[in-house]
Scaffold this motif. Structure first.
Motif, short mmCIF file in Angstrom:
data_model
loop_
_atom_site.label_atom_id
_atom_site.label_comp_id
_atom_site.label_asym_id
_atom_site.label_seq_id
_atom_site.Cartn_x
_atom_site.Cartn_y
_atom_site.Cartn_z
N ARG A 130 24.98 -0.05 67.19
CA ARG A 130 24.11 1.13 67.06
C ARG A 130 24.87 2.35 66.58
NH1 ARG A 130 19.00 0.64 68.75
NH2 ARG A 130 18.79 2.92 68.74
N LYS A 131 26.16 2.46 66.92
CA LYS A 131 26.92 3.63 66.48
C LYS A 131 26.99 3.70 64.96
CE LYS A 131 31.45 4.00 66.40
NZ LYS A 131 32.88 4.12 66.77
N ASN A 134 23.49 4.15 63.37
CA ASN A 134 23.04 5.54 63.41
C ASN A 134 23.79 6.40 62.40
OD1 ASN A 134 20.97 6.45 65.50
ND2 ASN A 134 22.19 5.03 66.71
N ILE A 146 21.71 9.71 66.53
CA ILE A 146 22.72 10.07 67.52
C ILE A 146 23.85 9.06 67.42
CG2 ILE A 146 23.27 10.28 69.97
CD1 ILE A 146 21.52 12.55 69.03
N ALA A 148 26.80 7.89 69.05
CA ALA A 148 27.42 8.02 70.38
C ALA A 148 28.84 7.44 70.36
CB ALA A 148 26.56 7.33 71.43
N CYS A 152 31.36 12.22 71.35
CA CYS A 152 29.98 12.53 71.74
C CYS A 152 29.77 12.23 73.23
CB CYS A 152 29.01 11.72 70.88
SG CYS A 152 27.28 11.91 71.32
N GLU A 171 22.96 7.78 73.93
CA GLU A 171 22.06 7.95 72.78
C GLU A 171 20.64 8.27 73.24
OE1 GLU A 171 20.02 5.26 69.25
OE2 GLU A 171 21.90 4.56 70.15
N LYS A 175 18.72 11.92 72.67
CA LYS A 175 17.51 11.94 71.84
C LYS A 175 16.42 12.80 72.48
CE LYS A 175 17.58 7.71 69.08
NZ LYS A 175 16.97 6.36 68.88
N SER A 183 20.24 16.37 65.00
CA SER A 183 21.00 15.37 65.75
C SER A 183 22.22 14.83 65.02
CB SER A 183 20.07 14.22 66.17
OG SER A 183 19.45 13.63 65.05
N CYS A 187 26.33 15.56 66.02
CA CYS A 187 27.32 14.55 66.38
C CYS A 187 28.59 14.68 65.54
CB CYS A 187 26.71 13.15 66.22
SG CYS A 187 25.42 12.79 67.43
#
Length: 220
Positions: A130-131, A134, A146, A148, A152, A171, A175, A183, A187
């Motif tokens: 997901r990092k 995103n 976001i 993360a 962060c 995250e 949000k 956002s 970051c």
């Protein structure tokens, strides 16, 4: 000024988040990704290589990597041993090399050679969590995101905005607090701020832009 005494805990967090966004915008007007890239697939690959490695080292390594392999198709057909050798300084090079080639193969086979445009599809690619997903959504597609990463997570907790060291939970919590259009840049600014001021060790609270709103100031 907002009267904090009449606000709920969530409203206080949201107000503090808005103040942090504004203060960091003033401190870092140019919110740029610290990874060097010329096109979307280079950011995707750099994001994968940055796991447990500094962005500065990744940028050194990718100069050679991106000079040799210029397209997603070329990466998909790359020799595993060759990629391993080039990215060795990034650490975890065997796993990362396999991921880089694997993600590019999947893009060629399942997405017509184009990088997916949703978090759900991006995270089906080998090595893309997901990092990095995103990061791509924010920097390439201009969507709310976001990222993360370690900066962060650390700074958000110190500011009292989040409650966990878990990236997924961080995250989700951010949000709810950060305006979507702010956002991604927020970051990036946290990365710069985390490197210069709010470090993991040796943090510089005395010269911190966020000191007046930070519940952890001088207490870490």
């Amino acid at each position: 000024m907002t009267d904090m005494s009449e606000m709920t805990e969530f409203e206080i967090k949201k107000e503090r988040a808005a103040q942090a966004v504004a203060l960091l915008e003033d401190k870092y007007p140019d919110a740029l990704c610290s990874l060097t890239y010329q096109n979307p697939h280079e950011l995707m690959i750099s994001g994968r290589l940055s796991a447990q490695c500094t962005d500065a080292r990744v940028n050194i390594v990718t100069k050679e990597l991106f000079a040799k392999y210029r397209t997603i198709a070329e990466f998909a057909a790359a020799d595993l041993g060759d990629v391993e050798e080039i990215i060795k300084p990034c650490g975890l090079y065997k796993t990362k090399a396999k991921s880089v080639i694997g993600m590019c193969k999947k893009i060629m086979e399942d997405f017509g050679g184009e990088i997916p445009q949703t978090i759900e599809e991006l995270t089906t690619l080998p090595g893309i969590g997901r990092k990095t997903a995103n990061l791509i959504m924010g920097d390439i597609y201009g969507k709310p995101a976001i990222v993360a990463d370690t900066h962060c997570i650390r700074i958000s907790r110190r500011l009292g905005l989040t409650t966990s060291d878990d990236p997924a939970k961080t995250e989700r919590e951010l949000k709810e607090l950060i305006a979507p259009e702010k956002s991604s840049d927020f970051c990036h600014r946290l990365v710069l701020f985390g490197r210069e001021v709010c470090k993991a060790r040796g943090q510089r609270c005395g010269e911190c832009t966020l000191r007046e709103i930070c519940p952890s100031a001088e207490q870490i």
